[in-house]
Design an enzyme around this catalytic site. Sequence first.
Site, PDB file in Angstrom:
ATOM      1  N   HIS A 138      50.620  32.468  55.908  1.00  0.00           N
ATOM      2  CA  HIS A 138      49.191  32.225  55.602  1.00  0.00           C
ATOM      3  C   HIS A 138      49.057  30.574  55.185  1.00  0.00           C
ATOM      4  O   HIS A 138      48.002  30.326  54.326  1.00  0.00           O
ATOM      5  CB  HIS A 138      48.729  33.017  54.724  1.00  0.00           C
ATOM      6  CG  HIS A 138      48.069  34.464  55.040  1.00  0.00           C
ATOM      7  ND1 HIS A 138      48.492  35.477  54.259  1.00  0.00           N
ATOM      8  CD2 HIS A 138      47.742  34.869  56.246  1.00  0.00           C
ATOM      9  CE1 HIS A 138      47.925  36.592  54.831  1.00  0.00           C
ATOM     10  NE2 HIS A 138      47.534  36.016  56.185  1.00  0.00           N
ATOM     11  N   ASN A 140      45.163  30.909  68.645  1.00  0.00           N
ATOM     12  CA  ASN A 140      45.608  31.780  67.856  1.00  0.00           C
ATOM     13  C   ASN A 140      46.064  33.108  68.438  1.00  0.00           C
ATOM     14  O   ASN A 140      44.977  33.822  68.558  1.00  0.00           O
ATOM     15  CB  ASN A 140      44.652  31.995  66.587  1.00  0.00           C
ATOM     16  CG  ASN A 140      45.148  32.751  65.439  1.00  0.00           C
ATOM     17  OD1 ASN A 140      46.219  33.402  65.577  1.00  0.00           O
ATOM     18  ND2 ASN A 140      44.536  32.593  64.184  1.00  0.00           N
ATOM     19  N   ARG A 178      48.834  28.041  66.500  1.00  0.00           N
ATOM     20  CA  ARG A 178      49.226  28.774  65.294  1.00  0.00           C
ATOM     21  C   ARG A 178      50.439  29.536  65.695  1.00  0.00           C
ATOM     22  O   ARG A 178      50.522  30.564  66.581  1.00  0.00           O
ATOM     23  CB  ARG A 178      48.032  29.665  64.813  1.00  0.00           C
ATOM     24  CG  ARG A 178      48.631  30.258  63.636  1.00  0.00           C
ATOM     25  CD  ARG A 178      47.640  31.300  62.947  1.00  0.00           C
ATOM     26  NE  ARG A 178      47.854  31.874  61.875  1.00  0.00           N
ATOM     27  CZ  ARG A 178      47.247  32.800  61.211  1.00  0.00           C
ATOM     28  NH1 ARG A 178      46.073  33.185  61.404  1.00  0.00           N
ATOM     29  NH2 ARG A 178      47.633  32.958  59.893  1.00  0.00           N
ATOM     30  N   ARG A 218      49.631  47.093  56.312  1.00  0.00           N
ATOM     31  CA  ARG A 218      51.111  46.793  55.884  1.00  0.00           C
ATOM     32  C   ARG A 218      51.373  47.159  54.414  1.00  0.00           C
ATOM     33  O   ARG A 218      50.360  46.947  53.658  1.00  0.00           O
ATOM     34  CB  ARG A 218      51.117  45.356  56.184  1.00  0.00           C
ATOM     35  CG  ARG A 218      51.424  44.842  57.515  1.00  0.00           C
ATOM     36  CD  ARG A 218      51.579  43.344  57.817  1.00  0.00           C
ATOM     37  NE  ARG A 218      50.263  42.786  58.154  1.00  0.00           N
ATOM     38  CZ  ARG A 218      49.977  41.456  58.357  1.00  0.00           C
ATOM     39  NH1 ARG A 218      50.931  40.517  57.796  1.00  0.00           N
ATOM     40  NH2 ARG A 218      48.906  40.994  59.212  1.00  0.00           N
ATOM     41  N   GLU A 256      41.062  28.248  59.036  1.00  0.00           N
ATOM     42  CA  GLU A 256      42.584  27.768  59.655  1.00  0.00           C
ATOM     43  C   GLU A 256      42.499  27.048  61.020  1.00  0.00           C
ATOM     44  O   GLU A 256      43.291  26.197  61.149  1.00  0.00           O
ATOM     45  CB  GLU A 256      43.261  29.128  59.907  1.00  0.00           C
ATOM     46  CG  GLU A 256      43.760  29.972  58.784  1.00  0.00           C
ATOM     47  CD  GLU A 256      43.971  31.498  58.822  1.00  0.00           C
ATOM     48  OE1 GLU A 256      43.215  32.081  59.376  1.00  0.00           O
ATOM     49  OE2 GLU A 256      44.818  32.073  58.262  1.00  0.00           O
TER      50      GLU A 256
END
Length: 386
Positions: free
Chosen positions: A179, A10, A91, A239, A374
């Site tokens: 996501h 990742n 990822r 963000r 994940e």
Amino acid sequence: MAEQAILTINAGSSSIKFSVYDAGTLTETVSGIVESLAPNRQTTLSIKRLDNGEKLSEAIDANDHAGAFVEILRHGAMLFAGRTVAGVGHRIVHGGIDYGGPAPLTEDSLRALAVLEPMAPLHQPHNLAAARAATKALPDAIQIGCFDTAFHRTHPWVNDTFALPRQWYDKGVRRYGFHGLSYEYISGTLQETEPALAAGRVIVCHLGNGASMCALKDGRSVGSTMGFSALDGLPMGTRCGQLDPGVLLYFMDQGMDARQIETLLYHESGLKGLSGISNDMRDLEASDESKAKQAIDYFVFRIRREIGGMAAVLGGLDGLVFCGGIGENSARVRREVCQDMDWLGIELDKVANADNQRQISTGRVRVMVIPTDEEVVIARAVKAAL
Ligand code: ADP
């Protein structure tokens, strides 16, 4: 396959998180991270063996992903314990309109994915750099890309488009949603452990440094708060979340260029911008300052708004799942999100919530806390490809 290993990667702009799995059992045996991966910074590598507790942390000499890979693989004995690496899973933030599931990363697909770099400039180039570095470092292993957008390719058209002239949709200006690996994990876990609920209408709140929500119908994504970029929807650590596009025009009229606006929206906004204190929810919860409370209030408000909108899209609600660092740990955020939602069938079990239990509701709608994973979704995709 007992003697084979799977490596998951990742890669961010200045970090590479990695895990090693046993390819036969999908048991995670190692987790590690390279941090401060940038020129003129002291890069560090940390590795932890989960099977015997062995740990390593050291400064390394690397200023790009390829260099970091060489350093990681220098510890092959600790990482793989004599197993060969059969596959590497990556990822990849953006799979565009063509990737609706995991796919082998070849020279051709890496070239096609590089075309999407302008759509995810802060993530995609680093994801692909790591894939190229891993291909070079481990040429005998298959390389599999797992896309954050893929799980959302089931969105209906109305949830996929903006009301712009048609040509922009055709050119890929769409609501992709992100996501997806986390939502795939939650959807799969519900199907395994709560099949009746999984077949119904569920909203998943992935609340971490990045935050978004996903509406699941029969286990499939029908909507997401993130759209064309990972900026839309909920406010996040740094963000902004949903913004009137008129604000961007105003910024441009004020003389700001695209890069300055990008820095403002990605790195200086959200919880950090609103509070002026921190992007970290723990700091805000610990603070007495009114700005910290306001930042949390805005975060909670936007989640509640989206729950209302998604419940309408789903035609009702059977389950609400919290995951991610905030979703899994902040009893306060969950409590405030669920407050006065009995009209929707949400009633929180305050004791279970304060205790971060898996089931935290007493009402008709099942409210659950499910730690997401994940990495294992990536490892499963590699195992399937093997
Ligand atoms: P990322 O999106 O980088 O994977 P995480 O899922 O780890 O991020 O979530 C990080 C967020 O989780 C931070 O805002 C952090 O403050 C928050 N968090 C972690 N533990 C707690 C806690 N005990 N209480 C409140 N917030 C927490």
